[in-house]
Design a protein around this motif. Structure first.
Motif, mmCIF file in Angstrom:
data_model
loop_
_atom_site.group_PDB
_atom_site.id
_atom_site.type_symbol
_atom_site.label_atom_id
_atom_site.label_comp_id
_atom_site.label_asym_id
_atom_site.label_seq_id
_atom_site.Cartn_x
_atom_site.Cartn_y
_atom_site.Cartn_z
ATOM 1 N N VAL A 10 0.902 -1.018 -0.450
ATOM 2 C CA VAL A 10 -0.248 0.201 0.048
ATOM 3 C C VAL A 10 0.901 1.779 0.170
ATOM 4 O O VAL A 10 2.178 1.309 0.724
ATOM 5 C CB VAL A 10 -1.340 -0.233 0.954
ATOM 6 C CG1 VAL A 10 -1.071 1.521 1.159
ATOM 7 C CG2 VAL A 10 -1.914 -0.920 1.086
ATOM 8 N N THR A 11 0.242 2.307 -1.374
ATOM 9 C CA THR A 11 1.168 3.631 -0.989
ATOM 10 C C THR A 11 0.424 4.142 -0.780
ATOM 11 O O THR A 11 -0.672 4.521 -1.821
ATOM 12 C CB THR A 11 1.806 3.234 -2.637
ATOM 13 O OG1 THR A 11 2.715 2.315 -2.463
ATOM 14 C CG2 THR A 11 2.478 4.804 -2.345
ATOM 15 N N LYS A 12 0.607 5.828 -0.242
ATOM 16 C CA LYS A 12 -1.249 6.944 -0.685
ATOM 17 C C LYS A 12 0.388 7.722 -1.063
ATOM 18 O O LYS A 12 0.990 8.350 0.585
ATOM 19 C CB LYS A 12 -1.295 6.698 0.809
ATOM 20 C CG LYS A 12 -3.070 7.967 0.812
ATOM 21 C CD LYS A 12 -3.772 7.922 -0.608
ATOM 22 C CE LYS A 12 -4.677 9.239 -0.393
ATOM 23 N NZ LYS A 12 -5.112 8.673 -1.349
ATOM 24 N N ASN A 21 4.638 4.550 1.411
ATOM 25 C CA ASN A 21 4.879 3.821 0.867
ATOM 26 C C ASN A 21 5.404 2.368 1.065
ATOM 27 O O ASN A 21 6.250 1.910 1.474
ATOM 28 C CB ASN A 21 6.784 4.757 1.236
ATOM 29 C CG ASN A 21 8.137 4.402 -0.006
ATOM 30 O OD1 ASN A 21 7.325 3.895 -1.493
ATOM 31 N ND2 ASN A 21 8.955 5.080 -0.404
ATOM 32 N N ASP A 22 4.676 1.688 -0.461
ATOM 33 C CA ASP A 22 4.941 0.524 -0.051
ATOM 34 C C ASP A 22 4.735 -0.524 1.206
ATOM 35 O O ASP A 22 5.518 -1.422 1.004
ATOM 36 C CB ASP A 22 6.116 0.303 -1.193
ATOM 37 C CG ASP A 22 5.894 -1.097 -1.835
ATOM 38 O OD1 ASP A 22 5.264 -1.850 -1.591
ATOM 39 O OD2 ASP A 22 7.338 -1.688 -1.675
ATOM 40 N N VAL A 23 3.963 -0.196 1.600
ATOM 41 C CA VAL A 23 4.117 -0.958 3.327
ATOM 42 C C VAL A 23 3.271 -2.551 3.304
ATOM 43 O O VAL A 23 2.212 -2.348 1.907
ATOM 44 C CB VAL A 23 2.490 -0.181 3.542
ATOM 45 C CG1 VAL A 23 3.076 -0.411 5.585
ATOM 46 C CG2 VAL A 23 3.901 0.863 4.420
ATOM 47 N N GLU A 24 3.969 -3.634 3.479
ATOM 48 C CA GLU A 24 3.189 -4.930 3.662
ATOM 49 C C GLU A 24 3.095 -5.005 4.710
ATOM 50 O O GLU A 24 4.166 -4.849 5.817
ATOM 51 C CB GLU A 24 4.012 -5.833 2.729
ATOM 52 C CG GLU A 24 3.304 -5.403 1.156
ATOM 53 C CD GLU A 24 4.514 -6.437 0.296
ATOM 54 O OE1 GLU A 24 4.870 -7.070 1.059
ATOM 55 O OE2 GLU A 24 4.452 -6.223 -0.917
ATOM 56 N N PHE A 25 2.079 -5.936 5.191
ATOM 57 C CA PHE A 25 1.866 -6.370 6.929
ATOM 58 C C PHE A 25 0.916 -7.499 6.634
ATOM 59 O O PHE A 25 -0.236 -7.018 5.670
ATOM 60 C CB PHE A 25 1.779 -5.645 7.871
ATOM 61 C CG PHE A 25 1.409 -4.278 8.613
ATOM 62 C CD1 PHE A 25 -0.573 -5.021 8.691
ATOM 63 C CD2 PHE A 25 1.174 -3.560 7.832
ATOM 64 C CE1 PHE A 25 -1.197 -4.320 8.926
ATOM 65 C CE2 PHE A 25 0.519 -2.327 7.581
ATOM 66 C CZ PHE A 25 -0.795 -2.751 8.156
#
Length: 262
Positions: A10-12, A21-25
């Motif tokens: 996820v980027t916002k 910025n390009d979050v993943e969990f």
């Protein structure tokens, strides 16, 4: 076990500002997960992307209320996300202060009501029965958070800590499988914080997975099974409280040496 929530790259962006910025969990079913980091790290922006307030610029938010039934929620409005089974509270309390404590929780229940316009106007039998059930369900959640005796009080008359608890009761009244708590201990005294810890454990016992943003590190380290750490919109760590406490990147960006060894 499949995760109940997956944040997939996820980027916002807000114009030229890169908030995430390009979050993943992942959030696992039946856990209490903490989303922590310094002010401006992107934590509330992430909550807003999950809740449907913002649509991710890139990436996906994937929610699975039931095993094997994931839904990509990108572009869903907040009311649709709530209907899927995600509830949230806010960093700044958002209650209908002029309404009673009971009426604030009834509003949460109405997201799953079936009454239509004509039924409400004509006060049909089905509508009256449903309204009675909503009152009963609302009282159940008020009792759950310890506010049943104050059901008819005006929401603005509650103490700050009890207003926090009322907001949690309203969120629970929506029937969530996942609840997101945004700084629930903010402004609470030590006794209220201890009561909050008990309440969060009771929420988990109801089968509701919990994600919380919180700056009280003693509470976070005590209550969370796992922590995800953001800094400047990027994930810098993901692990148990013990692992996070010893992570050099987290110590440098957020905890500091004193908190890490407390």
């Amino acid at each position: 076990m499949n995760p109940i929530l997956k944040i997939d790259g996820v980027t916002k962006r807000f114009g030229g500002l890169l908030a995430l910025n390009d979050v993943e969990f992942e959030v696992r079913r039946g856990e209490i997960m903490g989303l922590i980091g310094p002010n401006g790290a992107g934590k509330t922006t992430m909550f807003n992307c999950i809740a449907g307030v913002y649509a991710p610029t890139e990436g996906k938010v994937v929610f699975a209320a039931e095993e094997g039934a994931p839904t990509v929620t990108n572009g869903f409005k907040p009311e649709r996300v709530t209907a899927l089974g995600i509830a949230r509270t806010f960093q700044n309390i958002r209650l209908f202060s002029e309404l009673t404590v009971l009426d604030n929780v009834r509003i949460g229940c109405h997201c799953r009501s079936r009454a239509n316009f004509f039924g409400a106007v004509l006060r049909s039998r089905a509508q009256r029965q449903e309204e009675a059930a909503i009152i009963e369900r609302s009282m159940r959640w008020l009792d759950f958070v310890g506010l049943g005796a104050q059901a008819l009080a005006q929401a603005s008359a509650l103490s700050y800590g009890n207003q926090r608890r009322l907001e949690i009761a309203r969120a629970l009244a929506t029937g969530p499988r996942l609840i997101m708590l945004d700084e629930p201990a903010a402004g609470m005294n030590p006794q209220e914080t201890r009561m909050l810890v008990d309440l969060i454990h009771n929420i988990l016992a109801e089968g509701v997975t919990v994600v919380l943003i919180e700056h009280d590190m003693k509470l976070v380290m005590r209550i969370c099974n796992r922590l995800v750490v953001l800094d400047h919109g990027m994930k810098i760590a993901d692990g148990t409280p013990e692992e996070i406490r010893g992570d050099e990147r987290v110590i440098e960006a957020y905890l500091g040496r004193g908190a890490a060894h407390a």
